[in-house]
Design a protein around this motif. Structure first.
Motif, PDB file in Angstrom:
ATOM      1  N   ALA A   1      -2.260 -24.318 -16.306  1.00 58.04           N
ATOM      2  CA  ALA A   1      -2.504 -23.405 -15.189  1.00 58.04           C
ATOM      3  C   ALA A   1      -3.869 -23.668 -14.553  1.00 58.04           C
ATOM      4  O   ALA A   1      -4.015 -23.627 -13.320  1.00 58.04           O
ATOM      5  CB  ALA A   1      -2.416 -21.956 -15.666  1.00 58.04           C
ATOM      6  N   ALA A   2      -4.876 -23.952 -15.396  1.00 56.63           N
ATOM      7  CA  ALA A   2      -6.211 -24.242 -14.872  1.00 56.63           C
ATOM      8  C   ALA A   2      -6.190 -25.505 -14.017  1.00 56.63           C
ATOM      9  O   ALA A   2      -6.860 -25.582 -12.970  1.00 56.63           O
ATOM     10  CB  ALA A   2      -7.206 -24.391 -16.014  1.00 56.63           C
ATOM     11  N   GLY A   3      -5.413 -26.497 -14.449  1.00 58.86           N
ATOM     12  CA  GLY A   3      -5.275 -27.704 -13.645  1.00 58.86           C
ATOM     13  C   GLY A   3      -4.665 -27.415 -12.289  1.00 58.86           C
ATOM     14  O   GLY A   3      -5.083 -27.976 -11.268  1.00 58.86           O
ATOM     15  N   CYS A   4      -3.693 -26.501 -12.263  1.00 60.82           N
ATOM     16  CA  CYS A   4      -3.071 -26.108 -10.991  1.00 60.82           C
ATOM     17  C   CYS A   4      -4.061 -25.363 -10.102  1.00 60.82           C
ATOM     18  O   CYS A   4      -4.082 -25.551  -8.882  1.00 60.82           O
ATOM     19  CB  CYS A   4      -1.843 -25.235 -11.263  1.00 60.82           C
ATOM     20  N   VAL A   5      -4.895 -24.519 -10.709  1.00 60.40           N
ATOM     21  CA  VAL A   5      -5.939 -23.836  -9.937  1.00 60.40           C
ATOM     22  C   VAL A   5      -6.870 -24.863  -9.302  1.00 60.40           C
ATOM     23  O   VAL A   5      -7.219 -24.784  -8.122  1.00 60.40           O
ATOM     24  CB  VAL A   5      -6.743 -22.868 -10.844  1.00 60.40           C
ATOM     25  N   GLY A   6      -7.271 -25.856 -10.106  1.00 55.55           N
ATOM     26  CA  GLY A   6      -8.200 -26.863  -9.615  1.00 55.55           C
ATOM     27  C   GLY A   6      -7.681 -27.650  -8.429  1.00 55.55           C
ATOM     28  O   GLY A   6      -8.462 -28.115  -7.598  1.00 55.55           O
ATOM     29  N   LEU A   7      -6.359 -27.790  -8.320  1.00 51.32           N
ATOM     30  CA  LEU A   7      -5.788 -28.567  -7.219  1.00 51.32           C
ATOM     31  C   LEU A   7      -6.225 -28.066  -5.849  1.00 51.32           C
ATOM     32  O   LEU A   7      -6.237 -28.830  -4.874  1.00 51.32           O
ATOM     33  CB  LEU A   7      -4.255 -28.532  -7.299  1.00 51.32           C
ATOM     34  N   PHE A   8      -6.590 -26.777  -5.770  1.00 49.72           N
ATOM     35  CA  PHE A   8      -6.923 -26.188  -4.469  1.00 49.72           C
ATOM     36  C   PHE A   8      -8.431 -26.006  -4.265  1.00 49.72           C
ATOM     37  O   PHE A   8      -8.852 -25.643  -3.176  1.00 49.72           O
ATOM     38  CB  PHE A   8      -6.218 -24.834  -4.324  1.00 49.72           C
ATOM     39  N   VAL A   9      -9.229 -26.272  -5.309  1.00 52.96           N
ATOM     40  CA  VAL A   9     -10.665 -26.009  -5.208  1.00 52.96           C
ATOM     41  C   VAL A   9     -11.349 -27.027  -4.295  1.00 52.96           C
ATOM     42  O   VAL A   9     -11.950 -26.664  -3.278  1.00 52.96           O
ATOM     43  CB  VAL A   9     -11.316 -26.008  -6.607  1.00 52.96           C
ATOM     44  N   ALA A  10     -11.283 -28.303  -4.657  1.00 50.01           N
ATOM     45  CA  ALA A  10     -11.946 -29.330  -3.839  1.00 50.01           C
ATOM     46  C   ALA A  10     -11.405 -29.380  -2.408  1.00 50.01           C
ATOM     47  O   ALA A  10     -12.192 -29.495  -1.458  1.00 50.01           O
ATOM     48  CB  ALA A  10     -11.825 -30.697  -4.509  1.00 50.01           C
ATOM     49  N   PRO A  11     -10.077 -29.271  -2.198  1.00 55.69           N
ATOM     50  CA  PRO A  11      -9.603 -29.254  -0.802  1.00 55.69           C
ATOM     51  C   PRO A  11     -10.155 -28.083   0.007  1.00 55.69           C
ATOM     52  O   PRO A  11     -10.485 -28.241   1.187  1.00 55.69           O
ATOM     53  CB  PRO A  11      -8.073 -29.142  -0.961  1.00 55.69           C
ATOM     54  N   ALA A  12     -10.268 -26.902  -0.619  1.00 50.90           N
ATOM     55  CA  ALA A  12     -10.810 -25.747   0.099  1.00 50.90           C
ATOM     56  C   ALA A  12     -12.262 -25.988   0.487  1.00 50.90           C
ATOM     57  O   ALA A  12     -12.672 -25.729   1.632  1.00 50.90           O
ATOM     58  CB  ALA A  12     -10.686 -24.485  -0.755  1.00 50.90           C
ATOM     59  N   LEU A  13     -13.054 -26.500  -0.449  1.00 52.19           N
ATOM     60  CA  LEU A  13     -14.470 -26.730  -0.155  1.00 52.19           C
ATOM     61  C   LEU A  13     -14.637 -27.848   0.872  1.00 52.19           C
ATOM     62  O   LEU A  13     -15.469 -27.750   1.784  1.00 52.19           O
ATOM     63  CB  LEU A  13     -15.215 -27.074  -1.448  1.00 52.19           C
ATOM     64  N   THR A  14     -13.851 -28.910   0.734  1.00 48.95           N
ATOM     65  CA  THR A  14     -13.925 -30.008   1.703  1.00 48.95           C
ATOM     66  C   THR A  14     -13.600 -29.523   3.110  1.00 48.95           C
ATOM     67  O   THR A  14     -14.282 -29.872   4.086  1.00 48.95           O
ATOM     68  CB  THR A  14     -12.943 -31.125   1.304  1.00 48.95           C
ATOM     69  N   THR A  15     -12.560 -28.710   3.218  1.00 46.01           N
ATOM     70  CA  THR A  15     -12.170 -28.186   4.527  1.00 46.01           C
ATOM     71  C   THR A  15     -13.263 -27.286   5.106  1.00 46.01           C
ATOM     72  O   THR A  15     -13.545 -27.326   6.305  1.00 46.01           O
ATOM     73  CB  THR A  15     -10.847 -27.408   4.412  1.00 46.01           C
ATOM     74  N   ALA A  16     -13.896 -26.488   4.261  1.00 38.49           N
ATOM     75  CA  ALA A  16     -14.989 -25.634   4.724  1.00 38.49           C
ATOM     76  C   ALA A  16     -16.150 -26.470   5.251  1.00 38.49           C
ATOM     77  O   ALA A  16     -16.745 -26.155   6.294  1.00 38.49           O
ATOM     78  CB  ALA A  16     -15.461 -24.725   3.585  1.00 38.49           C
ATOM     79  N   TYR A  17     -16.485 -27.544   4.540  1.00 38.09           N
ATOM     80  CA  TYR A  17     -17.567 -28.420   5.002  1.00 38.09           C
ATOM     81  C   TYR A  17     -17.203 -29.094   6.325  1.00 38.09           C
ATOM     82  O   TYR A  17     -18.059 -29.272   7.203  1.00 38.09           O
ATOM     83  CB  TYR A  17     -17.877 -29.484   3.946  1.00 38.09           C
ATOM     84  N   LEU A  18     -15.952 -29.477   6.487  1.00 36.61           N
ATOM     85  CA  LEU A  18     -15.519 -30.102   7.739  1.00 36.61           C
ATOM     86  C   LEU A  18     -15.677 -29.143   8.917  1.00 36.61           C
ATOM     87  O   LEU A  18     -16.161 -29.522   9.987  1.00 36.61           O
ATOM     88  CB  LEU A  18     -14.062 -30.543   7.623  1.00 36.61           C
ATOM     89  N   ILE A  19     -15.256 -27.887   8.714  1.00 30.36           N
ATOM     90  CA  ILE A  19     -15.385 -26.886   9.776  1.00 30.36           C
ATOM     91  C   ILE A  19     -16.855 -26.668  10.116  1.00 30.36           C
ATOM     92  O   ILE A  19     -17.243 -26.608  11.290  1.00 30.36           O
ATOM     93  CB  ILE A  19     -14.722 -25.562   9.348  1.00 30.36           C
ATOM     94  N   ALA A  20     -17.688 -26.566   9.083  1.00 29.69           N
ATOM     95  CA  ALA A  20     -19.115 -26.342   9.313  1.00 29.69           C
ATOM     96  C   ALA A  20     -19.731 -27.497  10.084  1.00 29.69           C
ATOM     97  O   ALA A  20     -20.517 -27.294  11.017  1.00 29.69           O
ATOM     98  CB  ALA A  20     -19.826 -26.154   7.972  1.00 29.69           C
ATOM     99  N   ASP A  21     -19.381 -28.722   9.710  1.00 31.08           N
ATOM    100  CA  ASP A  21     -19.932 -29.887  10.393  1.00 31.08           C
ATOM    101  C   ASP A  21     -19.497 -29.926  11.851  1.00 31.08           C
ATOM    102  O   ASP A  21     -20.293 -30.216  12.751  1.00 31.08           O
ATOM    103  CB  ASP A  21     -19.470 -31.163   9.688  1.00 31.08           C
ATOM    104  N   GLU A  22     -18.240 -29.609  12.097  1.00 27.31           N
ATOM    105  CA  GLU A  22     -17.719 -29.652  13.452  1.00 27.31           C
ATOM    106  C   GLU A  22     -18.380 -28.618  14.344  1.00 27.31           C
ATOM    107  O   GLU A  22     -18.656 -28.876  15.521  1.00 27.31           O
ATOM    108  CB  GLU A  22     -16.206 -29.411  13.419  1.00 27.31           C
ATOM    109  N   GLU A  23     -18.668 -27.453  13.797  1.00 26.91           N
ATOM    110  CA  GLU A  23     -19.229 -26.375  14.612  1.00 26.91           C
ATOM    111  C   GLU A  23     -20.749 -26.469  14.749  1.00 26.91           C
ATOM    112  O   GLU A  23     -21.315 -25.935  15.698  1.00 26.91           O
ATOM    113  CB  GLU A  23     -18.877 -25.016  13.991  1.00 26.91           C
ATOM    114  N   ALA A  24     -21.399 -27.152  13.824  1.00 29.54           N
ATOM    115  CA  ALA A  24     -22.859 -27.123  13.812  1.00 29.54           C
ATOM    116  C   ALA A  24     -23.489 -27.997  14.883  1.00 29.54           C
ATOM    117  O   ALA A  24     -24.492 -27.633  15.490  1.00 29.54           O
ATOM    118  CB  ALA A  24     -23.375 -27.544  12.439  1.00 29.54           C
ATOM    119  N   GLY A  25     -22.939 -29.168  15.114  1.00 28.65           N
ATOM    120  CA  GLY A  25     -23.607 -30.105  15.998  1.00 28.65           C
ATOM    121  C   GLY A  25     -24.652 -30.896  15.230  1.00 28.65           C
ATOM    122  O   GLY A  25     -25.066 -30.526  14.127  1.00 28.65           O
TER     123      GLY A  25
END
Length: 394
Positions: free
Chosen positions: A304-328
């Motif tokens: 179950a912990a492995g399944c939880v982990g599947l979504f951790v890095a993608p969520a953080l990566t996506t957040a960083y992408l949004i931040a980079d796109e909006e920041a300039g």
């Protein structure tokens, strides 16, 4: 697919140098705790040192990122690295022999934490400069996140090896050397050292940044809350079954799942909105963590912990992408630092809150409550008013 990222001119050299410096962060916490405990004989003092060190490091991260954006990586990072490494070296010397008063370590820990060089946010800002293709940038961020996950898994192993030959203070000294050498190599790369700070863009009156970082920051706070809670809940579950040592393997499964999820996320050419994807990933993480509390036995909990982990890095990566796109370009490091601060602060609060909750509520229920954090964060960020101008440091 990831080879295309690393074949970009200067990418591999820059990334490797940054990773050397960032390995210091995977080593320093455990080394610091053990060294202070050995020197003072008090877990209480060691806990206080870690608290002020971590608190100063996390909470002042956006301010240090402002300096990088304003003055450029070479002029800002090297002084920070020299001060930070120097203070770690002093701690190592003081801790080498028992007898130093606890308040000395607290003061030194606070000062060192305040000067932690923001190598992670700066590296992500450099990725944004190196790669104009958003698909390649997504892969770079995924690779960066997976590498960081590996560093924090390997860090304690490195400390274990050091302890075979030297006292724990040597681990603190090694952290100082790594951050100094890594930062020097990082800023020596032309694509980093020759960066001229971008003039503040008139994207908003008075040098203000459009306030579109709310969603990535709020959601990553929720992700951090869930991760901080998960660490403690896994330990509580393992101890309840009389196998506290197995918690390390369950948490390793979570990290492995995160690494796999990050690599898969970077390999997919997503065509939908990153903001919608971030909300979906937060919801999936919430469901997976909530279900983990009902997993049968420690093997089931590990899966179950492995399944939880599947979504951790993608969520953080996506957040960083949004931040980079909006920041300039002028605010890239700051934007990444806010996301980084959000997840770390959320993790600290999640651990503390779960510690108080788990003594009164069944562990399975605590898993459900912890799982609700990213879901609620995604919902709250979606219900917030539309973008408005918010001040940032100019």
């Amino acid at each position: 697919m990831y080879a295309a990222v690393l074949r970009t001119p200067y990418a591999l050299r820059t990334f490797c140098a940054a990773l050397v410096g960032r390995l210091s962060y995977g080593i320093v916490s455990l080394s610091l705790m053990l060294a202070v405990t050995d020197a003072t004989g008090s877990y209480g003092v060691a806990g206080a040192v870690l608290a002020v060190f971590g608190g100063a490091s996390v909470l002042l991260s956006p301010l240090r990122a402002v300096l990088v954006d304003r003055y450029g990586p070479r002029r800002a990072l090297m002084p920070m690295a020299l001060v930070y490494a120097g203070l770690l070296a002093v701690i190592a010397v003081v801790a080498w022999r028992p007898g130093a008063p606890g308040w000395v370590f607290v003061v030194l820990g606070l000062a060192a934490g305040a000067g932690t060089p923001p190598l992670g946010p700066t590296m992500r800002a450099v990725w944004g400069r190196l790669l104009e293709d958003r698909r390649l940038l997504q892969r770079a961020y995924s690779l960066d996140g997976v590498a960081e996950e590996v560093l924090f898994v390997c860090g304690p192993l490195v400390v274990g090896v050091v302890l075979l030959w030297a006292p724990a203070a040597a681990g603190v000294a090694l952290s100082a050397v790594l951050v100094g050498v890594g930062t020097l190599g990082f800023v020596a790369v032309p694509v980093v050292g020759d960066v001229v700070p971008v003039a503040r863009e008139p994207r908003a009156r008075g040098g203000r940044l459009v306030g579109r970082l709310r969603q990535p920051v709020v959601v990553t706070v929720g992700v951090g809350l869930a991760l901080g809670a998960a660490d403690l809940l896994v330990l509580a579950s393992a101890e309840a079954q009389g196998r506290g040592g197995a918690a390390a393997w369950v948490l390793a499964a979570l990290s492995a799942g995160s690494a796999v999820g990050g690599l898969v996320n970077g390999a997919v050419d997503w065509r939908g909105s990153a903001r919608v994807r971030l909300g979906a990933l937060a919801g999936a993480l919430a469901v997976a963590l909530g279900c983990a509390g009902f997993a049968p036995g420690l093997v089931g909990l590990g899966i179950a912990a492995g399944c939880v982990g599947l979504f951790v890095a993608p969520a953080l990566t996506t957040a960083y992408l949004i931040a980079d796109e909006e920041a300039g370009a002028a605010f890239r490091t700051q934007a990444g630092a806010w996301v980084n601060t959000a997840v770390n602060a959320g993790s600290s609060v999640g651990t503390a809150a779960t510690g108080a909750l788990v003594a009164h509520v069944p562990v399975a229920v605590c898993f459900v409550v912890a799982g609700g954090a990213p879901a609620v964060a995604a919902l709250v960020s979606g219900l917030m008013p539309g973008p408005r101008e918010v001040p940032v440091a100019a």
